[in-house]
Design an enzyme around this catalytic site. Structure first.
Site, PDB file in Angstrom:
ATOM      1  N   CYS A 245      58.309  68.676  11.339  1.00  0.00           N
ATOM      2  CA  CYS A 245      58.524  69.040  12.886  1.00  0.00           C
ATOM      3  C   CYS A 245      57.321  69.701  13.372  1.00  0.00           C
ATOM      4  O   CYS A 245      56.968  70.785  12.754  1.00  0.00           O
ATOM      5  CB  CYS A 245      60.012  69.230  13.209  1.00  0.00           C
ATOM      6  SG  CYS A 245      60.140  69.479  14.845  1.00  0.00           S
TER       7      CYS A 245
ATOM      8  N   TYR B 221      67.420  77.075  14.093  1.00  0.00           N
ATOM      9  CA  TYR B 221      68.805  76.921  13.280  1.00  0.00           C
ATOM     10  C   TYR B 221      68.572  75.595  12.779  1.00  0.00           C
ATOM     11  O   TYR B 221      69.602  74.912  12.168  1.00  0.00           O
ATOM     12  CB  TYR B 221      69.989  76.813  14.282  1.00  0.00           C
ATOM     13  CG  TYR B 221      69.839  75.838  15.451  1.00  0.00           C
ATOM     14  CD1 TYR B 221      69.630  74.622  15.376  1.00  0.00           C
ATOM     15  CD2 TYR B 221      70.126  76.648  16.859  1.00  0.00           C
ATOM     16  CE1 TYR B 221      69.342  74.038  16.541  1.00  0.00           C
ATOM     17  CE2 TYR B 221      69.868  75.813  17.888  1.00  0.00           C
ATOM     18  CZ  TYR B 221      69.800  74.645  17.683  1.00  0.00           C
ATOM     19  OH  TYR B 221      69.512  73.755  18.901  1.00  0.00           O
TER      20      TYR B 221
ATOM     21  N   GLY C   9      63.142  66.067  10.636  1.00  0.00           N
ATOM     22  CA  GLY C   9      61.916  66.204  10.728  1.00  0.00           C
ATOM     23  C   GLY C   9      62.034  65.708  12.535  1.00  0.00           C
ATOM     24  O   GLY C   9      62.998  65.432  13.216  1.00  0.00           O
TER      25      GLY C   9
ATOM     26  N   ASP D  67      72.646  63.215   5.330  1.00  0.00           N
ATOM     27  CA  ASP D  67      71.500  63.933   5.606  1.00  0.00           C
ATOM     28  C   ASP D  67      71.891  65.417   5.790  1.00  0.00           C
ATOM     29  O   ASP D  67      70.933  66.276   5.806  1.00  0.00           O
ATOM     30  CB  ASP D  67      70.653  63.277   6.853  1.00  0.00           C
ATOM     31  CG  ASP D  67      71.774  63.691   8.436  1.00  0.00           C
ATOM     32  OD1 ASP D  67      72.762  63.555   8.217  1.00  0.00           O
ATOM     33  OD2 ASP D  67      70.993  63.870   9.176  1.00  0.00           O
TER      34      ASP D  67
ATOM     35  N   CYS E 226      99.207  70.080   6.455  1.00  0.00           N
ATOM     36  CA  CYS E 226      99.068  70.027   7.884  1.00  0.00           C
ATOM     37  C   CYS E 226      99.509  68.779   8.577  1.00  0.00           C
ATOM     38  O   CYS E 226      99.172  67.654   8.361  1.00  0.00           O
ATOM     39  CB  CYS E 226      97.460  70.230   8.124  1.00  0.00           C
ATOM     40  SG  CYS E 226      96.878  70.420   9.782  1.00  0.00           S
TER      41      CYS E 226
END
Length: 380
Positions: A18, A24, A69, A283, A326
């Protein structure tokens, strides 16, 4: 039992490379899996044609998502080649393309192409300038808001369908109402929010400083939900804005399969294809250990039905005793696998479990009301 058909692939034509340096970004360091500089990790024509031919061989309506990317670094000519090969192999089958991009390299030529070829474009935009520029910076450390916002508006003005991809970090989590109003006021009505929790690259025993805690995200979701409900058109039973998490929950409440894979019981709905043809199940979890194989050694169909991919999908159901007991289990099924492993303090439990509990408890009655209205509307 009827096997499901592979419909969706995520393609990384330039791997993790990139031209920005968002603090982040979880995918930038994936270049370590491959030899050579990241900028050289480019998909060949041979790999491109193989993946397109394979997906049409095993799907009647494949969905291609082009990611990185930054996929636009490949250039417009690459994507012109993509659609030419798709048209060659489609043989009457329908298909769709989505492009996920930071938007910095887009121009009118790109916009005209994306409109003509009916691409859905996901633009990474975290909100107004002070929020977006907090972590989304270029390689010189400068904020990218002005260029991204300008190009996103250009796409809208051209008629290109745009989805906003907004990360929620330790700073933006404080501004749900401001973020929502910013997007709506600027004509962005399709939004996907992704909460951040990542390991600190300097200390693997704690989370990165931009990560958010469960309580803050739970409050963020509910404040966002109140904005969403306020804009709901009850007369026509139509929402003004589409927020993927809420849309998927609505699908759950009316008895449909949700669009969001994080809410599925299993999560092997798609395959990821790296630039060299390496195949993975998700991914968010690309590593040497999770590699299924390579496109040049196996077909996409064989990869999709491989023991490794099937086993990956079943990992999601291993959510532990707390989830089993739950009341909200059938809504989230333990959430996304990646959110169970990013914070060591979670000990394998979903980092955003408490977020969901806060939100579901407050929003459940409203979703049930919506579901009743939808069922009555469509039955009548």
């Amino acid at each position: 039992m009827t096997q499901k058909i592979l419909q969706s692939i995520i393609v990384k034509p330039i791997g993790s490379f990139c031209n920005l340096q968002c603090e982040y970004c979880f995918y930038l360091d994936k270049h370590h899996l491959y030899k050579g500089p990241p900028s050289t990790h480019r998909m060949t024509d041979e790999t491109l044609e193989k993946l397109i031919r394979d997906i049409f061989a095993c799907s009647n309506a494949p969905a291609f998502t082009w990611q990185g990317g930054e996929p636009t670094v490949m250039g417009l000519e690459f994507f012109q080649k993509v659609v030419a090969i798709q048209q060659l192999h489609a043989k009457g089958k329908s298909y769709s393309n989505a492009l996920q991009t930071h938007g910095m390299l887009l121009n009118e030529a790109w916009a005209n192409f994306l409109l003509r070829e009916n691409f859905l474009v996901g633009i990474s935009l975290d909100g107004p300038e002070h929020l977006h520029n907090r972590y989304r910076k270029d390689r010189q450390g400068k904020g990218t808001f002005q260029s991204v916002f300008k190009n996103a508006k250009m796409l809208l003005n051209k008629g290109v369908p745009v989805n906003i991809l907004a990360t929620v970090n330790n700073y933006s989590v404080k501004y749900p109402k401001e973020i929502y109003e910013f997007f709506v006021e600027n004509g962005f009505f399709f939004i996907q929010f992704s909460p951040l929790v990542e390991l600190d690259p300097q200390n693997s025993k704690k989370t990165a400083p931009y990560s958010i805690n469960a309580q803050d995200y739970g409050r963020f979701l509910y404040q966002l939900f109140k904005c969403w409900v306020k804009d709901f058109d009850f007369d026509r039973l139509k929402q003004k804005t589409s927020i993927r998490f809420f849309d998927s929950l609505m699908q759950k409440y009316v008895g449909m399969t949700p669009d969001h894979c994080a809410l599925h019981k299993e999560c092997n709905d798609y395959l990821v294809i790296e630039h060299n043809g390496d195949l993975f199940s998700c991914d968010f979890l690309v590593s040497k250990e999770t590699r299924i194989g390579n496109l040049h050694e196996m077909s996409l169909k064989d990869a999709f039905y491989s023991p490794a991919h099937i086993a990956f999908g079943k990992r999601k159901a291993d959510y532990g005793t707390e989830c089993q007991n739950c009341r909200w289990l059938s809504l989230c099924y333990g959430g996304c696998i990646k959110d169970r492993i990013r914070d060591p303090r979670d000990k394998g439990h979903n980092h955003f479990c408490e977020s969901y509990k806060i939100f579901f408890k407050r929003a459940d009655s409203r979703f049930k009301k919506f579901a009743t209205l939808y069922k009555k509307y469509y039955q009548d």
